[in-house]
Design a protein around this motif. Structure first.
Motif, short mmCIF file in Angstrom:
data_model
loop_
_atom_site.label_atom_id
_atom_site.label_comp_id
_atom_site.label_asym_id
_atom_site.label_seq_id
_atom_site.Cartn_x
_atom_site.Cartn_y
_atom_site.Cartn_z
N UNK A 213 33.53 7.24 28.42
CA UNK A 213 34.95 7.44 28.12
C UNK A 213 35.26 8.85 27.69
N UNK A 214 34.42 9.41 26.82
CA UNK A 214 34.64 10.78 26.35
C UNK A 214 34.49 11.78 27.50
N UNK A 215 33.47 11.59 28.33
CA UNK A 215 33.21 12.52 29.44
C UNK A 215 34.38 12.60 30.40
N UNK A 216 34.93 11.44 30.78
CA UNK A 216 35.99 11.45 31.79
C UNK A 216 37.30 11.98 31.24
N UNK A 217 37.64 11.61 30.01
CA UNK A 217 38.93 12.04 29.47
C UNK A 217 38.97 13.54 29.19
N UNK B 36 37.43 3.51 42.55
CA UNK B 36 38.53 3.99 41.73
C UNK B 36 39.68 4.53 42.56
N UNK B 37 39.37 5.29 43.63
CA UNK B 37 40.42 5.85 44.48
C UNK B 37 41.22 4.76 45.17
N UNK B 38 40.54 3.74 45.67
CA UNK B 38 41.23 2.63 46.33
C UNK B 38 42.13 1.89 45.34
N UNK B 39 41.59 1.58 44.17
CA UNK B 39 42.37 0.87 43.15
C UNK B 39 43.56 1.70 42.67
N UNK B 40 43.35 3.01 42.52
CA UNK B 40 44.43 3.89 42.06
C UNK B 40 45.57 3.93 43.07
N UNK B 41 45.24 4.02 44.35
CA UNK B 41 46.27 4.08 45.39
C UNK B 41 47.13 2.83 45.38
N UNK B 42 46.50 1.68 45.19
CA UNK B 42 47.21 0.41 45.28
C UNK B 42 48.04 0.09 44.03
N UNK C 181 45.26 9.82 42.45
CA UNK C 181 44.12 9.53 43.31
C UNK C 181 42.96 10.48 42.99
N UNK C 182 43.30 11.77 42.86
CA UNK C 182 42.26 12.77 42.56
C UNK C 182 41.64 12.50 41.19
N UNK C 183 42.52 12.23 40.20
CA UNK C 183 42.07 12.02 38.82
C UNK C 183 41.18 10.79 38.72
N UNK C 184 41.62 9.70 39.32
CA UNK C 184 40.86 8.46 39.16
C UNK C 184 39.66 8.42 40.10
N UNK C 185 39.78 9.05 41.28
CA UNK C 185 38.61 9.16 42.16
C UNK C 185 37.50 9.96 41.48
N UNK C 186 37.87 11.16 40.99
CA UNK C 186 36.90 11.96 40.23
C UNK C 186 36.51 11.25 38.94
N UNK C 187 37.53 10.60 38.32
CA UNK C 187 37.27 9.89 37.08
C UNK C 187 36.28 8.75 37.27
N UNK C 188 36.41 8.04 38.41
CA UNK C 188 35.46 6.97 38.71
C UNK C 188 34.04 7.50 38.84
N UNK C 189 33.93 8.70 39.47
CA UNK C 189 32.62 9.32 39.61
C UNK C 189 32.04 9.70 38.24
N UNK C 190 32.87 10.37 37.42
CA UNK C 190 32.39 10.82 36.10
C UNK C 190 32.18 9.63 35.16
N UNK C 191 33.18 8.75 35.10
CA UNK C 191 33.17 7.63 34.15
C UNK C 191 32.02 6.67 34.43
#
Length: 287
Positions: free
Chosen positions: A22-26, A202-208, A257-267
């Motif tokens: 959580x800390x890393x992604x935020x 994360x990217x798929x879920x974020x888009x929808x 999409x960018x935030x949560x796609x990257x966020x999914x990777x980091x998180x």
């Protein structure tokens, strides 16, 4: 000894690895979140601050990220164990576990999200000033106790976004991991592979779920007495669609999409890495 091992694996590991994730992604992806919030604000991107002070609100975000993520993963992993021992199909196990995780995590996340988003769209104000203004505004209207409840404005709206998001993200994440593991002969995935699966899910879920995120942002940024405070999610989505069209409903789409796609990777990557390190150290402690 087995019981202690189970407690470590099913509680301590998710607690610590979730807090790290959580800390890393935020902290790393906060500027994208700021731009997304400003794009979704009814005041407009430039009036909400544009590209200035893109780290405004990071303090409340960082203070909530570790405990909310830790709560989520503790609940998620525990429910996976409990439901996994029943005859519930695997996708439903992940959906139900993620839903319970979001309900618990939002108890911590929502008040800090309110302060964070108001700081992101308030020019020059510090989080402490935004917190004070938010409380004073609510108290003057509805009294002290309900005034503090104002910090939970958007709790149900947030859940209405997070639950569909988790319904999509976590079963898809688990499915992608299983598929990738099977494609390499059943060999366990490396943490980076889990991170890639997390980015795609994360990217798929974020888009929808972008329209639900827009509605949540409008509710949290609303002032006492505004229509958004009392409107249902469906009613608010209809209003935004009628007045602003698809562009309004999907405002902030690209940074989200960018935030949560990257966020999914980091998180999820940080979670997998933290989990891997903790379990490895637990089973093979250094002397």
């Amino acid at each position: 000894m087995e019981s202690r091992g189970d407690v470590f694996k099913d509680f301590i590991v998710p607690l610590l690895a979730g807090g790290l994730a959580g800390t890393a992604v935020d902290v790393t992806l906060f500027p994208l979140d700021t731009m997304k919030t400003r794009l979704q604000s009814s005041k407009g991107f430039w009036a909400s601050g544009g590209f200035r002070r893109i780290y405004a609100g990071i303090l409340p975000a960082a203070s909530a990220s570790a405990p909310s993520a830790a709560l989520f993963f503790c609940t998620y992993e525990l429910l996976k164990v409990v439901l996994g021992s029943s005859h519930v199909p695997s996708p439903w196990v992940h959906m139900l576990a993620a839903t319970a995780g979001e309900v618990s995590a939002c108890v911590v996340r929502v008040p800090c999200e309110v302060i964070k988003q108001r700081t992101q769209t308030s020019r020059g104000l510090r989080p402490s000033q935004v917190f004070k203004a938010a409380i004073e505004s609510e108290v003057s209207e509805v009294g002290l106790v309900r005034g503090f409840r104002g910090l939970y404005r958007g709790y149900l709206t947030t859940l209405s976004r997070e639950i569909p998001f988790s319904f999509i993200q976590f079963p898809l994440w688990e499915y992608l991991k299983v598929t990738w593991r099977d494609s390499q002969g059943g060999r366990p995935l490396e943490p980076w592979q889990g991170a890639v699966c997390g980015a795609l899910a994360g990217a798929v879920a974020a888009a929808m779920t972008t329209p639900l995120d827009v509605a949540k942002t409008r509710v949290m940024l609303a002032k006492t007495g505004d229509m958004e405070v009392k409107a249902s999610v469906a009613g608010l989505l209809v209003k935004i669609g009628r007045e602003e069209g698809l562009r309004g409903l999907f405002s902030g789409f690209v940074p989200r999409i960018c935030w949560i796609g990257l966020g999914g990777f980091v998180f999820l990557g940080a979670y997998e890495q933290g989990r891997h390190l903790l379990l490895t150290h637990h089973h093979h402690p250094t002397h």
